[in-house]
Design an enzyme around this catalytic site. Structure first.
Site, PDB file in Angstrom:
ATOM      1  N   ASP A 123     -17.604   6.600  -1.334  1.00 21.99           N
ATOM      2  CA  ASP A 123     -16.286   6.513  -0.340  1.00 21.99           C
ATOM      3  C   ASP A 123     -15.915   7.890   0.093  1.00 21.99           C
ATOM      4  O   ASP A 123     -16.548   8.986  -0.261  1.00 21.99           O
ATOM      5  CB  ASP A 123     -15.042   6.183  -1.503  1.00 21.99           C
ATOM      6  CG  ASP A 123     -13.670   5.898  -0.878  1.00 21.99           C
ATOM      7  OD1 ASP A 123     -13.589   5.715   0.405  1.00 21.99           O
ATOM      8  OD2 ASP A 123     -12.697   6.012  -1.697  1.00 21.99           O
ATOM      9  N   HIS A 145      -7.407   1.189  -6.402  1.00 25.24           N
ATOM     10  CA  HIS A 145      -7.738   0.146  -5.163  1.00 25.24           C
ATOM     11  C   HIS A 145      -8.425  -1.187  -5.777  1.00 25.24           C
ATOM     12  O   HIS A 145      -9.518  -1.430  -5.405  1.00 25.24           O
ATOM     13  CB  HIS A 145      -8.590   0.677  -4.079  1.00 25.24           C
ATOM     14  CG  HIS A 145      -8.578   0.143  -2.896  1.00 25.24           C
ATOM     15  ND1 HIS A 145      -7.639  -0.868  -2.382  1.00 25.24           N
ATOM     16  CD2 HIS A 145      -9.054   0.340  -1.508  1.00 25.24           C
ATOM     17  CE1 HIS A 145      -7.661  -1.180  -1.271  1.00 25.24           C
ATOM     18  NE2 HIS A 145      -8.841  -0.491  -0.714  1.00 25.24           N
ATOM     19  N   GLN A 174      -9.843  -3.905  -3.512  1.00 24.45           N
ATOM     20  CA  GLN A 174     -11.243  -3.774  -2.824  1.00 24.45           C
ATOM     21  C   GLN A 174     -12.396  -3.787  -4.082  1.00 24.45           C
ATOM     22  O   GLN A 174     -13.408  -4.538  -3.693  1.00 24.45           O
ATOM     23  CB  GLN A 174     -11.178  -2.140  -2.478  1.00 24.45           C
ATOM     24  CG  GLN A 174     -12.385  -1.573  -1.866  1.00 24.45           C
ATOM     25  CD  GLN A 174     -12.684  -2.355  -0.726  1.00 24.45           C
ATOM     26  OE1 GLN A 174     -11.953  -2.040   0.136  1.00 24.45           O
ATOM     27  NE2 GLN A 174     -13.699  -2.927  -0.423  1.00 24.45           N
ATOM     28  N   CYS A 218     -16.251   1.176   0.783  1.00 23.32           N
ATOM     29  CA  CYS A 218     -15.109   0.452   1.085  1.00 23.32           C
ATOM     30  C   CYS A 218     -14.674   0.359   2.243  1.00 23.32           C
ATOM     31  O   CYS A 218     -13.774  -0.521   2.915  1.00 23.32           O
ATOM     32  CB  CYS A 218     -13.836   0.630   0.138  1.00 23.32           C
ATOM     33  SG  CYS A 218     -13.161   2.399   0.276  1.00 23.32           S
ATOM     34  N   ARG A 231       0.958  -1.199  -0.011  1.00 22.41           N
ATOM     35  CA  ARG A 231       0.101  -0.085   0.171  1.00 22.41           C
ATOM     36  C   ARG A 231       0.852   1.451   0.018  1.00 22.41           C
ATOM     37  O   ARG A 231       1.622   1.427   0.872  1.00 22.41           O
ATOM     38  CB  ARG A 231      -0.962  -0.077   1.315  1.00 22.41           C
ATOM     39  CG  ARG A 231      -1.517   1.344   1.591  1.00 22.41           C
ATOM     40  CD  ARG A 231      -2.861   1.339   2.537  1.00 22.41           C
ATOM     41  NE  ARG A 231      -3.853   0.569   1.946  1.00 22.41           N
ATOM     42  CZ  ARG A 231      -4.880   0.564   2.768  1.00 22.41           C
ATOM     43  NH1 ARG A 231      -5.104   1.221   3.599  1.00 22.41           N
ATOM     44  NH2 ARG A 231      -5.911  -0.102   1.995  1.00 22.41           N
TER      45      ARG A 231
HETATM   46  N1  NVA Z   1     -10.224   6.554  -1.214  1.00 24.10           N
HETATM   47  C1  NVA Z   1      -9.748   6.127   0.217  1.00 24.10           C
HETATM   48  C2  NVA Z   1      -9.861   4.502   0.019  1.00 24.10           C
HETATM   49  C3  NVA Z   1      -9.697   4.116   1.511  1.00 24.10           C
HETATM   50  C4  NVA Z   1      -9.707   2.644   1.456  1.00 24.10           C
HETATM   51  C5  NVA Z   1      -8.446   6.532   0.395  1.00 24.10           C
HETATM   52  O1  NVA Z   1      -7.565   6.378  -0.529  1.00 24.10           O
HETATM   53  O2  NVA Z   1      -8.117   7.019   1.519  1.00 24.10           O
HETATM   54  N1   CP Z   2     -10.824  -0.438   2.499  1.00 25.70           N
HETATM   55  C1   CP Z   2      -9.862  -0.486   3.100  1.00 25.70           C
HETATM   56  O1   CP Z   2      -8.904  -0.831   2.015  1.00 25.70           O
HETATM   57  O2   CP Z   2      -9.696  -0.349   4.086  1.00 25.70           O
HETATM   58  P1   CP Z   2      -8.525  -0.106   5.054  1.00 25.70           P
HETATM   59  O3   CP Z   2      -7.915   1.243   4.955  1.00 25.70           O
HETATM   60  O4   CP Z   2      -8.885  -0.227   6.466  1.00 25.70           O
HETATM   61  O5   CP Z   2      -7.417  -1.245   4.672  1.00 25.70           O
END
Ligand code: NVA
Ligand code: CP
Length: 323
Positions: free
Chosen positions: A224, A128, A131, A263, A101
């Site tokens: 989201d 993502h 997801q 998500c 990540r």
């Molecule tokens: N769009 C969000 C998704 C988190 C799972 C982010 O990148 O923070």
């Molecule tokens: N949806 C998701 O990726 O959650 P986290 O940021 O908690 O891993």
């Protein structure tokens, strides 16, 4: 050839179905497949915080017979004392999978270019894709199919989730419409890539600033956070997105029986109301659980396709996906 999963389009439409079928199978029988038996180690590296991704990869790697090596933000030399390429050169000799990540998509591409073992995007600023495997699995569970299903996404349509809904939805033959305010719409290259894939699957993609247009006939409604990780300092005031809140009134404009996805993590009262998130249309907890099953399937599938799995694992997976 090593197979990586860096964007939603790294699986062909047929391969996506294979991974989703395998995920269903592993949900029914969680310990049936020892794809990482040994135990082999899988590195799970976080440059950003996480709950679901961390837990689902750790649990999934263990359930496949492997051992997760979780590297938290700031713990490795990666990114400050050592290049991505040199990190890949070290990791690929000791682990079976690299799950990362991070911020820049280019970093993932560089990691993959120097790795003999599969690299998996566990969220970047751009996409993502893990997801979306869970989201598509959840939609199949709820609606029985993906082909031709209408999905509306409301909110920050320029973020990683919106991009992945466009790409993965198109890959699955869905009709995806993302709606967000001016200045928060997907990049042209994402829409073009999704449209190109949709032409081969019978799917459709559309972008609008009008939430009603996206919601009309939608069988799946997703949203989201309005402020993604790494964007806190440039965050817009909540009023920017107010018209795109997933609330009871929005849900009423969708098809009867529409399924709600998020998500997570969610801010109740911002992008989604508590009434909708905790209401009967919501599939968010199944969606969170399905991260586990979908990612187990993905890991096993990538190892098999990369020629890195034991013979019995190859046989098991091939038998399941050819059904
Ligand atoms: N769009 C969000 C998704 C988190 C799972 C982010 O990148 O923070
Ligand atoms: N949806 C998701 O990726 O959650 P986290 O940021 O908690 O891993």
């Amino acid at each position: 050839m090593t197979r990586h999963f860096l964007t939603d389009l790294d699986l062909s439409p047929d391969e996506l179905v294979q991974v989703l079928d395998l995920a269903d199978r592993l949900k029914a029988e969680p310990y049936a497949l020892g794809a990482l038996a040994g135990p082999q180690t899988a590195a799970v590296i976080f440059d950003k915080t996480s709950t679901r991704t961390r837990v689902s990869f750790a649990a999934g790697i263990s359930a496949l017979g492997g051992s997760p090596l979780i590297i938290n933000p700031g713990e490795a030399q990666l990114g400050h004392k050592e290049s991505i390429a040199d990190t890949a050169r070290v990791l690929e000799r000791q682990v079976s999978l690299i799950i990362w990540r991070t911020y820049a998509q280019a970093g993932l591409e560089e990691m993959a270019a120097y790795s003999r073992v599969p690299v998996i995007n566990a969220l970047s600023d751009a996409y993502h894709p893990c997801q979306l495997l869970a989201d598509l699995m959840t939609v199949r569970e709820r609606l029985g199919s993906l082909q031709g299903r209408r999905l509306a996404y409301l909110g920050d349509a320029a973020n990683n989730m919106a991009a992945s809904y466009l790409l993965a939805g198109a890959n699955a033959g869905m009709k995806v419409c993302v709606a967000g305010p001016q200045g928060h719409l997907p990049a042209d290259h994402i829409v073009a890539a999704a449209a190109e894939r949709a032409r081969t699957t019978g799917g459709e993609v559309a972008v609008t600033t009008d939430p009603a247009q996206a919601l009309a006939g939608a069988e799946v409604v997703a949203t989201d956070t309005w402020v993604s990780m790494g964007q806190q300092e440039a965050a817009e005031p909540a009023e920017t997105f107010a018209d795109y809140q997933l609330n009871a009134q929005a849900l009423q404009q969708a098809a009867d029986g529409a399924v709600v996805l998020h998500c997570l993590p969610a801010t109740r009262g911002a992008e989604i109301t508590a009434e909708v998130m905790d209401g009967p249309a919501s599939a968010v907890w199944d969606e969170a659980e399905n991260r586990l099953h979908a990612q187990k399937a993905l890991m096993a599938w990538l190892l098999v396709e990369s020629g890195l799995a034991a013979d019995e694992v190859v046989q098991w997976v091939r038998q399941e996906v050819s059904r």
